[in-house]
Scaffold this active site. Sequence first.
Site, PDB file in Angstrom:
ATOM      1  N   LYS A 102     -15.671 -33.981 -24.347  1.00 38.71           N
ATOM      2  CA  LYS A 102     -16.034 -35.168 -23.574  1.00 38.71           C
ATOM      3  C   LYS A 102     -14.807 -35.728 -22.884  1.00 38.71           C
ATOM      4  CE  LYS A 102     -17.223 -39.227 -25.509  1.00 38.71           C
ATOM      5  NZ  LYS A 102     -18.023 -40.351 -26.029  1.00 38.71           N
ATOM      6  N   SER A 120     -21.918 -28.872  -7.957  1.00 41.45           N
ATOM      7  CA  SER A 120     -20.928 -28.937  -9.033  1.00 41.45           C
ATOM      8  C   SER A 120     -20.183 -30.266  -9.086  1.00 41.45           C
ATOM      9  CB  SER A 120     -19.917 -27.796  -8.930  1.00 41.45           C
ATOM     10  OG  SER A 120     -19.074 -27.996  -7.802  1.00 41.45           O
ATOM     11  N   TYR A 129     -22.223 -28.057 -13.056  1.00 38.11           N
ATOM     12  CA  TYR A 129     -21.203 -27.203 -13.652  1.00 38.11           C
ATOM     13  C   TYR A 129     -19.835 -27.612 -13.136  1.00 38.11           C
ATOM     14  CZ  TYR A 129     -21.522 -24.756  -9.190  1.00 38.11           C
ATOM     15  OH  TYR A 129     -21.539 -24.466  -7.852  1.00 38.11           O
TER      16      TYR A 129
END
Length: 116
Positions: A9, A25, A58
């Site tokens: 994270k 992305s 992503y």
Amino acid sequence: MQIQVVKSKIHRVSVTGADLNYIGSITIDEALLEAANIVEGEKVAIVNVNNGERLETYAIKGPRNTGEITLNGPAARKVHRGDIIIIIAYGIIEFEEAKTFKPCLVFPNEKDNSLT
């Protein structure tokens, strides 16, 4: 049995850009990717603290030590420059392993996204 857990994270970084015309992305400063143990192409969840939006995309590598956090493609409509977001990557591990697993948590400086 396997379960999905938080693997990595990047907590509370500031969005530096939004590029609607890119193919998709999120571009993340290479130093932040490495610190959070996220690899290029890895699926990530994005949580926008400012407006509550949540999305998946992503990761792609941005220039090192620039603090770049840019949402690309359709995700650009979910953020504004200066919004604070949380970037989360999940992993699938065995249930027993999950009991002791420690995720990689990174807390950058919100003002410039630096690690110091």
